[in-house]
Design a protein around this motif. Structure first.
Motif, PDB file in Angstrom:
ATOM      1  N   SER A  96       1.838 -22.697  22.665  1.00 53.75           N
ATOM      2  CA  SER A  96       1.324 -21.709  23.144  1.00 53.75           C
ATOM      3  C   SER A  96       0.035 -21.738  23.883  1.00 53.75           C
ATOM      4  O   SER A  96      -0.149 -21.124  25.001  1.00 53.75           O
ATOM      5  CB  SER A  96       0.895 -20.544  21.872  1.00 53.75           C
ATOM      6  OG  SER A  96       2.417 -20.304  21.180  1.00 53.75           O
ATOM      7  N   PHE A  97      -0.758 -22.514  23.295  1.00 57.32           N
ATOM      8  CA  PHE A  97      -2.310 -22.637  23.926  1.00 57.32           C
ATOM      9  C   PHE A  97      -2.100 -23.075  25.185  1.00 57.32           C
ATOM     10  O   PHE A  97      -2.525 -22.728  26.279  1.00 57.32           O
ATOM     11  CB  PHE A  97      -2.922 -23.684  22.904  1.00 57.32           C
ATOM     12  CG  PHE A  97      -4.336 -23.940  23.300  1.00 57.32           C
ATOM     13  CD1 PHE A  97      -4.922 -22.670  23.794  1.00 57.32           C
ATOM     14  CD2 PHE A  97      -4.824 -25.121  23.427  1.00 57.32           C
ATOM     15  CE1 PHE A  97      -6.340 -22.965  24.025  1.00 57.32           C
ATOM     16  CE2 PHE A  97      -6.177 -25.343  23.832  1.00 57.32           C
ATOM     17  CZ  PHE A  97      -7.075 -24.290  24.282  1.00 57.32           C
ATOM     18  N   SER A  98      -1.248 -24.405  25.382  1.00 62.91           N
ATOM     19  CA  SER A  98      -0.905 -24.824  26.735  1.00 62.91           C
ATOM     20  C   SER A  98      -0.217 -23.928  27.575  1.00 62.91           C
ATOM     21  O   SER A  98      -0.488 -24.090  28.847  1.00 62.91           O
ATOM     22  CB  SER A  98      -0.229 -26.335  26.420  1.00 62.91           C
ATOM     23  OG  SER A  98      -0.732 -27.215  25.930  1.00 62.91           O
ATOM     24  N   SER A  99       0.747 -23.360  27.033  1.00 60.18           N
ATOM     25  CA  SER A  99       1.549 -22.402  28.087  1.00 60.18           C
ATOM     26  C   SER A  99       0.657 -21.018  28.703  1.00 60.18           C
ATOM     27  O   SER A  99       1.049 -20.528  29.384  1.00 60.18           O
ATOM     28  CB  SER A  99       2.868 -21.969  27.116  1.00 60.18           C
ATOM     29  OG  SER A  99       3.506 -23.043  26.674  1.00 60.18           O
ATOM     30  N   VAL A 100      -0.231 -20.846  28.094  1.00 69.54           N
ATOM     31  CA  VAL A 100      -1.070 -19.685  28.593  1.00 69.54           C
ATOM     32  C   VAL A 100      -1.716 -20.064  29.751  1.00 69.54           C
ATOM     33  O   VAL A 100      -1.805 -19.169  30.809  1.00 69.54           O
ATOM     34  CB  VAL A 100      -2.328 -19.381  27.565  1.00 69.54           C
ATOM     35  CG1 VAL A 100      -3.250 -18.649  28.126  1.00 69.54           C
ATOM     36  CG2 VAL A 100      -1.791 -18.822  26.210  1.00 69.54           C
ATOM     37  N   THR A 101      -2.223 -21.260  30.047  1.00 67.99           N
ATOM     38  CA  THR A 101      -2.776 -21.872  31.185  1.00 67.99           C
ATOM     39  C   THR A 101      -2.163 -22.832  32.391  1.00 67.99           C
ATOM     40  O   THR A 101      -2.216 -22.715  33.420  1.00 67.99           O
ATOM     41  CB  THR A 101      -4.225 -22.484  31.048  1.00 67.99           C
ATOM     42  OG1 THR A 101      -4.132 -23.384  30.060  1.00 67.99           O
ATOM     43  CG2 THR A 101      -5.065 -21.279  30.284  1.00 67.99           C
ATOM     44  N   VAL A 102      -1.518 -23.755  31.686  1.00 65.03           N
ATOM     45  CA  VAL A 102      -0.867 -25.053  32.513  1.00 65.03           C
ATOM     46  C   VAL A 102       0.067 -24.594  33.445  1.00 65.03           C
ATOM     47  O   VAL A 102       0.195 -25.018  34.460  1.00 65.03           O
ATOM     48  CB  VAL A 102      -0.170 -25.980  31.392  1.00 65.03           C
ATOM     49  CG1 VAL A 102       0.317 -27.103  32.208  1.00 65.03           C
ATOM     50  CG2 VAL A 102      -1.575 -26.511  30.492  1.00 65.03           C
ATOM     51  N   PRO A 103       1.060 -23.607  33.052  1.00 63.41           N
ATOM     52  CA  PRO A 103       2.102 -23.172  34.198  1.00 63.41           C
ATOM     53  C   PRO A 103       1.342 -22.589  35.250  1.00 63.41           C
ATOM     54  O   PRO A 103       1.920 -23.089  36.400  1.00 63.41           O
ATOM     55  CB  PRO A 103       2.932 -22.157  33.380  1.00 63.41           C
ATOM     56  CG  PRO A 103       2.760 -22.613  31.675  1.00 63.41           C
ATOM     57  CD  PRO A 103       1.525 -23.086  31.654  1.00 63.41           C
ATOM     58  N   LYS A 104       0.481 -21.664  35.014  1.00 58.61           N
ATOM     59  CA  LYS A 104      -0.288 -21.129  36.179  1.00 58.61           C
ATOM     60  C   LYS A 104      -1.122 -22.252  36.878  1.00 58.61           C
ATOM     61  O   LYS A 104      -0.792 -22.074  38.206  1.00 58.61           O
ATOM     62  CB  LYS A 104      -1.201 -20.108  35.690  1.00 58.61           C
ATOM     63  CG  LYS A 104      -2.092 -19.472  36.662  1.00 58.61           C
ATOM     64  CD  LYS A 104      -1.264 -18.678  37.630  1.00 58.61           C
ATOM     65  CE  LYS A 104      -2.329 -18.126  38.486  1.00 58.61           C
ATOM     66  NZ  LYS A 104      -1.666 -17.395  39.866  1.00 58.61           N
ATOM     67  N   MET A 105      -1.505 -23.029  36.157  1.00 61.14           N
ATOM     68  CA  MET A 105      -2.198 -24.263  37.175  1.00 61.14           C
ATOM     69  C   MET A 105      -1.282 -24.976  37.847  1.00 61.14           C
ATOM     70  O   MET A 105      -1.390 -25.273  39.241  1.00 61.14           O
ATOM     71  CB  MET A 105      -2.826 -25.031  36.080  1.00 61.14           C
ATOM     72  CG  MET A 105      -3.580 -26.220  36.535  1.00 61.14           C
ATOM     73  SD  MET A 105      -4.156 -27.483  35.459  1.00 61.14           S
ATOM     74  CE  MET A 105      -2.810 -28.125  34.889  1.00 61.14           C
ATOM     75  N   LEU A 106      -0.138 -25.159  37.141  1.00 59.39           N
ATOM     76  CA  LEU A 106       0.795 -25.969  38.026  1.00 59.39           C
ATOM     77  C   LEU A 106       1.269 -25.628  39.136  1.00 59.39           C
ATOM     78  O   LEU A 106       1.817 -26.060  40.485  1.00 59.39           O
ATOM     79  CB  LEU A 106       2.033 -26.282  37.044  1.00 59.39           C
ATOM     80  CG  LEU A 106       1.786 -27.324  36.181  1.00 59.39           C
ATOM     81  CD1 LEU A 106       2.934 -27.569  35.094  1.00 59.39           C
ATOM     82  CD2 LEU A 106       1.313 -28.864  36.576  1.00 59.39           C
ATOM     83  N   MET A 107       1.682 -23.886  38.962  1.00 56.19           N
ATOM     84  CA  MET A 107       1.940 -23.263  40.181  1.00 56.19           C
ATOM     85  C   MET A 107       1.056 -22.987  41.248  1.00 56.19           C
ATOM     86  O   MET A 107       1.406 -22.998  42.356  1.00 56.19           O
ATOM     87  CB  MET A 107       2.611 -21.948  39.599  1.00 56.19           C
ATOM     88  CG  MET A 107       3.032 -20.861  40.980  1.00 56.19           C
ATOM     89  SD  MET A 107       3.616 -19.389  40.088  1.00 56.19           S
ATOM     90  CE  MET A 107       1.918 -18.543  39.677  1.00 56.19           C
ATOM     91  N   ASP A 108      -0.120 -22.947  40.811  1.00 54.39           N
ATOM     92  CA  ASP A 108      -1.247 -23.008  41.772  1.00 54.39           C
ATOM     93  C   ASP A 108      -1.529 -24.118  42.713  1.00 54.39           C
ATOM     94  O   ASP A 108      -1.878 -24.033  43.971  1.00 54.39           O
ATOM     95  CB  ASP A 108      -2.658 -22.499  41.224  1.00 54.39           C
ATOM     96  CG  ASP A 108      -2.712 -21.112  40.673  1.00 54.39           C
ATOM     97  OD1 ASP A 108      -2.029 -20.498  41.435  1.00 54.39           O
ATOM     98  OD2 ASP A 108      -3.715 -20.684  39.917  1.00 54.39           O
ATOM     99  N   MET A 109      -1.074 -25.347  42.180  1.00 49.80           N
ATOM    100  CA  MET A 109      -0.990 -26.519  42.647  1.00 49.80           C
ATOM    101  C   MET A 109      -0.227 -26.809  43.918  1.00 49.80           C
ATOM    102  O   MET A 109      -0.477 -27.596  44.725  1.00 49.80           O
ATOM    103  CB  MET A 109      -1.056 -27.719  41.718  1.00 49.80           C
ATOM    104  CG  MET A 109      -2.141 -27.837  40.864  1.00 49.80           C
ATOM    105  SD  MET A 109      -1.925 -29.353  39.508  1.00 49.80           S
ATOM    106  CE  MET A 109      -2.186 -30.761  40.564  1.00 49.80           C
ATOM    107  N   GLN A 110       0.795 -25.571  43.766  1.00 49.61           N
ATOM    108  CA  GLN A 110       1.784 -25.881  44.905  1.00 49.61           C
ATOM    109  C   GLN A 110       1.724 -24.634  45.727  1.00 49.61           C
ATOM    110  O   GLN A 110       2.392 -24.649  46.932  1.00 49.61           O
ATOM    111  CB  GLN A 110       3.178 -25.659  44.192  1.00 49.61           C
ATOM    112  CG  GLN A 110       3.508 -26.917  43.083  1.00 49.61           C
ATOM    113  CD  GLN A 110       3.693 -28.358  43.946  1.00 49.61           C
ATOM    114  OE1 GLN A 110       4.381 -28.290  44.962  1.00 49.61           O
ATOM    115  NE2 GLN A 110       3.097 -29.100  43.531  1.00 49.61           N
ATOM    116  N   THR A 111       0.585 -23.804  45.814  1.00 44.39           N
ATOM    117  CA  THR A 111       0.096 -22.881  46.615  1.00 44.39           C
ATOM    118  C   THR A 111      -0.988 -22.730  47.166  1.00 44.39           C
ATOM    119  O   THR A 111      -1.978 -23.721  46.730  1.00 44.39           O
ATOM    120  CB  THR A 111       0.464 -21.312  46.017  1.00 44.39           C
ATOM    121  OG1 THR A 111      -0.364 -21.464  44.879  1.00 44.39           O
ATOM    122  CG2 THR A 111       2.129 -21.380  45.423  1.00 44.39           C
TER     123      THR A 111
END
Length: 313
Positions: A72-87
């Motif tokens: 849960s801890f990683s899922s709070v921030t990492v998916p958003k971080m990965l998405m931002d790396m592509q935009t």
């Protein structure tokens, strides 16, 4: 006064990771692999503890909750971080930013309390082995987990409610890859003294005090081990604590390193690197630590693979 009237900012801009554009693809692949490893590895830990009756003990009960918290801890921030790396436009709505900050604080505190509960379990197992079953009964383990959730919720809720009372004017750029509480307080154009006071006070309660409890527990454990006459007894005692000590070192080492050690790079880059350590690296390493350093977990993993191989035939 409602939060809408207090803040004129509808969204925040996240600067993201301090990496060059030509390195984006490499780091995206790296962090995606680390995130998937975190999720799958911790799910495997939960599955092993659920299926193997030998792992139905207080230590592994706490470990299963720690594994769920790490996911849960990683899922709070990492998916958003990965998405931002592509935009190119790395924005996050005001409400989503507040929610992200809430759950980030919540799971950070929950990690701390669960690790402390595991330290207490090791203390009882080594210092009071004859009374271990009577002390670490199912009701006490459940109570410690419930209290950990309640205290973590109270901590994150206090920060969130105070944050929504602040005004955010023209400045809306967060020099981070997620909505960090300290960064948000710096952006506010209101007086944030109360927020900073609560952040310091609660930080002492949920981070420093649990860490001191862990140190005291291992102080007693160390004294008990030194009184063990046989080398075999010492090795057995250390083997039960080695995995937990590794997790404690990774978790608190990352957090305290942000404040206690100087850096040759800018403060912002240091904060980002430290955040990556305890949000991406530490949750990913925990399954490896408990599977590679723990004989019982390795045996359970072997049984699971044998069962899967049997059914595949």
């Amino acid at each position: 006064m409602s939060p809408e009237n207090l803040s004129s900012v509808s969204e925040f801009l996240l600067l993201g990771l301090p990496i060059r554009p030509e390195q984006q693809a490499v780091f995206f692949t790296l962090f995606l692999g680390m995130y998937l490893t975190t999720v799958l590895g911790n799910l495997l830990i939960i599955l092993l503890i659920r299926l193997d009756s030998h792992l139905h003990t207080p230590m592994y009960f706490f470990l299963s909750h720690l594994a769920l918290t790490d996911i849960s801890f990683s899922s709070v921030t990492v998916p958003k971080m990965l998405m931002d790396m592509q935009t190119k436009y790395k924005s996050i709505p005001y409400e989503e930013c507040i929610f992200q900050m809430y759950f980030f604080v919540f799971f950070t505190d929950l990690d701390s309390f669960l690790i402390t509960s595991m330290a207490y379990d090791r203390y009882v197992a080594i210092c009071h082995p004859l009374h271990y079953t009577a002390i670490m009964r199912e009701g006490l383990c459940a109570f410690l987990v419930v209290i950990s959730w309640i205290l973590s919720c109270a901590s994150s809720l206090s920060h969130t409610l105070l944050l929504t009372q602040l005004s955010f004017c023209d400045a809306n750029t967060i020099p981070h890859f997620f909505c960090d509480l300290a960064a948000l307080l710096k952006l506010s154009c209101s007086d944030s003294f109360l927020n900073e006071l609560v952040m310091f006070t609660v930080g002492v309660v949920v981070i420093t005090l649990p860490f001191m409890c862990i140190l005291v527990s291992y102080g007693y454990i160390g004294a008990t081990i030194l009184r063990v006459p046989s080398t075999k007894g010492i090795h057995k005692a250390l083997s039960t604590c080695g995995s937990h000590l590794s997790v404690v070192s990774l978790y608190y080492g990352s957090i305290f390193g942000q404040y206690l050690f100087p850096t040759v790079s800018s403060s912002i880059d240091k904060d980002v690197i430290v955040a990556l350590m305890y949000m991406v690296v530490t949750p990913m390493l925990n399954p490896f630590i408990y599977s590679l350093r723990n004989r019982t977990m390795k045996e359970a993993l072997g049984k699971l693979f044998s069962r899967a191989k049997f059914f595949s035939w």
